[in-house]
Design a protein around this motif. Structure first.
Motif, mmCIF file in Angstrom:
data_model
loop_
_atom_site.group_PDB
_atom_site.id
_atom_site.type_symbol
_atom_site.label_atom_id
_atom_site.label_comp_id
_atom_site.label_asym_id
_atom_site.label_seq_id
_atom_site.Cartn_x
_atom_site.Cartn_y
_atom_site.Cartn_z
ATOM 1 N N PHE A 100 0.827 -1.199 0.000
ATOM 2 C CA PHE A 100 0.000 0.000 0.000
ATOM 3 C C PHE A 100 0.867 1.257 0.000
ATOM 4 O O PHE A 100 0.604 2.210 -0.738
ATOM 5 N N LYS A 101 1.922 1.264 0.806
ATOM 6 C CA LYS A 101 2.820 2.424 0.871
ATOM 7 C C LYS A 101 3.483 2.671 -0.487
ATOM 8 O O LYS A 101 3.595 3.821 -0.930
ATOM 9 N N ASN A 102 3.916 1.613 -1.145
ATOM 10 C CA ASN A 102 4.527 1.775 -2.467
ATOM 11 C C ASN A 102 3.522 2.290 -3.492
ATOM 12 O O ASN A 102 3.868 3.150 -4.322
ATOM 13 N N LEU A 103 2.299 1.800 -3.443
ATOM 14 C CA LEU A 103 1.264 2.294 -4.359
ATOM 15 C C LEU A 103 0.955 3.769 -4.082
ATOM 16 O O LEU A 103 0.766 4.556 -5.008
ATOM 17 N N TYR A 104 0.907 4.127 -2.808
ATOM 18 C CA TYR A 104 0.664 5.522 -2.432
ATOM 19 C C TYR A 104 1.791 6.412 -2.954
ATOM 20 O O TYR A 104 1.542 7.472 -3.540
ATOM 21 N N ASN A 105 3.042 5.979 -2.758
ATOM 22 C CA ASN A 105 4.188 6.767 -3.227
ATOM 23 C C ASN A 105 4.189 6.916 -4.743
ATOM 24 O O ASN A 105 4.541 7.979 -5.265
ATOM 25 N N GLN A 106 3.782 5.883 -5.454
ATOM 26 C CA GLN A 106 3.670 5.981 -6.914
ATOM 27 C C GLN A 106 2.617 7.008 -7.301
ATOM 28 O O GLN A 106 2.801 7.787 -8.244
ATOM 29 N N GLY A 107 1.520 7.022 -6.571
ATOM 30 C CA GLY A 107 0.467 8.009 -6.823
ATOM 31 C C GLY A 107 0.940 9.423 -6.556
ATOM 32 O O GLY A 107 0.650 10.342 -7.328
ATOM 33 N N ARG A 108 1.691 9.623 -5.466
ATOM 34 C CA ARG A 108 2.228 10.955 -5.155
ATOM 35 C C ARG A 108 3.190 11.415 -6.239
ATOM 36 O O ARG A 108 3.193 12.579 -6.639
ATOM 37 N N GLU A 109 4.000 10.486 -6.707
ATOM 38 C CA GLU A 109 4.954 10.806 -7.773
ATOM 39 C C GLU A 109 4.220 11.226 -9.046
ATOM 40 O O GLU A 109 4.610 12.187 -9.711
ATOM 41 N N ALA A 110 3.150 10.517 -9.369
ATOM 42 C CA ALA A 110 2.362 10.859 -10.559
ATOM 43 C C ALA A 110 1.729 12.240 -10.411
ATOM 44 O O ALA A 110 1.702 13.032 -11.367
ATOM 45 N N MET A 111 1.224 12.547 -9.214
ATOM 46 C CA MET A 111 0.627 13.868 -8.967
ATOM 47 C C MET A 111 1.700 14.959 -9.073
ATOM 48 O O MET A 111 1.438 16.038 -9.592
ATOM 49 N N GLY A 112 2.902 14.666 -8.594
ATOM 50 C CA GLY A 112 4.001 15.625 -8.686
ATOM 51 C C GLY A 112 4.376 15.912 -10.130
ATOM 52 O O GLY A 112 4.634 17.049 -10.506
ATOM 53 N N LYS A 113 4.394 14.862 -10.947
ATOM 54 C CA LYS A 113 4.703 15.048 -12.373
ATOM 55 C C LYS A 113 3.625 15.868 -13.065
ATOM 56 O O LYS A 113 3.922 16.708 -13.917
ATOM 57 N N GLN A 114 2.375 15.628 -12.689
ATOM 58 C CA GLN A 114 1.272 16.388 -13.277
ATOM 59 C C GLN A 114 1.385 17.869 -12.901
ATOM 60 O O GLN A 114 1.210 18.746 -13.749
ATOM 61 N N GLU A 115 1.692 18.146 -11.628
ATOM 62 C CA GLU A 115 1.843 19.535 -11.191
ATOM 63 C C GLU A 115 3.048 20.183 -11.866
ATOM 64 O O GLU A 115 2.994 21.341 -12.274
ATOM 65 N N ALA A 116 4.132 19.436 -12.023
ATOM 66 C CA ALA A 116 5.322 19.965 -12.694
ATOM 67 C C ALA A 116 5.001 20.330 -14.143
ATOM 68 O O ALA A 116 5.480 21.344 -14.657
ATOM 69 N N LYS A 117 4.185 19.524 -14.786
ATOM 70 C CA LYS A 117 3.787 19.808 -16.166
ATOM 71 C C LYS A 117 2.971 21.101 -16.232
ATOM 72 O O LYS A 117 3.193 21.942 -17.105
ATOM 73 N N LEU A 118 2.061 21.270 -15.290
ATOM 74 C CA LEU A 118 1.265 22.504 -15.242
ATOM 75 C C LEU A 118 2.147 23.725 -14.971
ATOM 76 O O LEU A 118 1.982 24.773 -15.603
ATOM 77 N N LEU A 119 3.090 23.561 -14.047
ATOM 78 C CA LEU A 119 3.987 24.667 -13.724
ATOM 79 C C LEU A 119 4.864 25.040 -14.913
ATOM 80 O O LEU A 119 5.108 26.220 -15.175
ATOM 81 N N ASN A 120 5.331 24.032 -15.630
ATOM 82 C CA ASN A 120 6.159 24.275 -16.804
ATOM 83 C C ASN A 120 5.372 25.053 -17.860
ATOM 84 O O ASN A 120 5.898 25.994 -18.470
ATOM 85 N N GLU A 121 4.124 24.686 -18.050
ATOM 86 C CA GLU A 121 3.281 25.386 -19.025
ATOM 87 C C GLU A 121 3.054 26.836 -18.604
ATOM 88 O O GLU A 121 3.127 27.750 -19.423
ATOM 89 N N GLN A 122 2.796 27.042 -17.316
ATOM 90 C CA GLN A 122 2.599 28.403 -16.816
ATOM 91 C C GLN A 122 3.868 29.236 -16.990
ATOM 92 O O GLN A 122 3.809 30.404 -17.357
ATOM 93 N N GLU A 123 5.000 28.616 -16.711
ATOM 94 C CA GLU A 123 6.275 29.326 -16.844
ATOM 95 C C GLU A 123 6.504 29.748 -18.296
ATOM 96 O O GLU A 123 6.943 30.872 -18.557
ATOM 97 N N LYS A 124 6.176 28.878 -19.232
ATOM 98 C CA LYS A 124 6.323 29.220 -20.653
ATOM 99 C C LYS A 124 5.432 30.400 -21.025
ATOM 100 O O LYS A 124 5.849 31.294 -21.757
ATOM 101 N N GLN A 125 4.202 30.409 -20.519
ATOM 102 C CA GLN A 125 3.279 31.507 -20.815
ATOM 103 C C GLN A 125 3.800 32.822 -20.248
ATOM 104 O O GLN A 125 3.750 33.861 -20.917
ATOM 105 N N ILE A 126 4.305 32.780 -19.032
ATOM 106 C CA ILE A 126 4.833 33.999 -18.406
ATOM 107 C C ILE A 126 6.056 34.487 -19.166
ATOM 108 O O ILE A 126 6.194 35.692 -19.416
#
Length: 169
Positions: free
Chosen positions: A107-133
């Motif tokens: 369960f802990k490993n599955l949770y950590n994989q989920g957190r990592e996926a959420m982090g990548k998604q947020e990083a993608k959004l941040l990268n897009e915002q940075e490009k726009q700015i």
């Protein structure tokens, strides 16, 4: 002659406005980069919270809640799908304590994989915002150069007009 003074005043106001907007975009970009650095490892520590720019604090709180809830739901769903396989593996472990530890580890490993996926998604959004700015900032910097060029042209035209119309005795 007054037309030159008026136009120079207009250009000075435009220049100040554009410089102010560039300054705000630079601050926004800096805050975004600081926030990005704080969440880069996928978790947010107390130190990260203290170093977060105030403009990004709300977003960081929402990210923490969103990442936790999403990772938890992902782990629960994956755990439910893997349950038959886990049950088969646990039958080979006679000690219930080991079985419990094994389930928690999965369960802990599955949770950590989920957190990592959420982090990548947020990083993608941040990268897009940075490009726009960055694009908006480049556009404003180009506009500022054009304003400064026109300002210099108006100054030169004003000097020529003064020379042309000055009285000669």
């Amino acid at each position: 002659m007054l037309i030159f003074v008026y136009r120079k005043l207009q250009l000075a106001h435009q220049r100040n406005d554009v410089e102010y907007r560039i300054m705000n975009l630079t601050k926004k970009l800096s805050d975004l980069q600081q926030y990005s650095a704080n969440i880069a490892d996928g978790s947010v520590s107390m130190s990260d919270m203290m170093n977060t720019p105030s403009s990004m604090f709300g977003r960081q709180m929402m990210y923490m809640q969103y990442a936790h809830n999403g990772a938890l739901m992902n782990a629960q769903q994956n755990m439910a799908m893997m349950q038959p396989m886990i049950t088969a593996q646990m039958q080979q472990m006679p000690n219930p304590q080991y079985q419990n530890m094994y389930q928690q580890w999965i369960f802990k490993n599955l949770y950590n994989q989920g957190r990592e996926a959420m982090g990548k998604q947020e990083a993608k959004l941040l990268n897009e915002q940075e490009k726009q700015i960055q694009a908006e900032k480049a556009k404003l910097e180009t506009q500022l150069k054009m304003i400064e060029q026109e300002y210099e042209s108006v100054k030169e035209a004003e000097k020529e007009a003064i020379q042309r119309f000055k009285p000669e005795y």
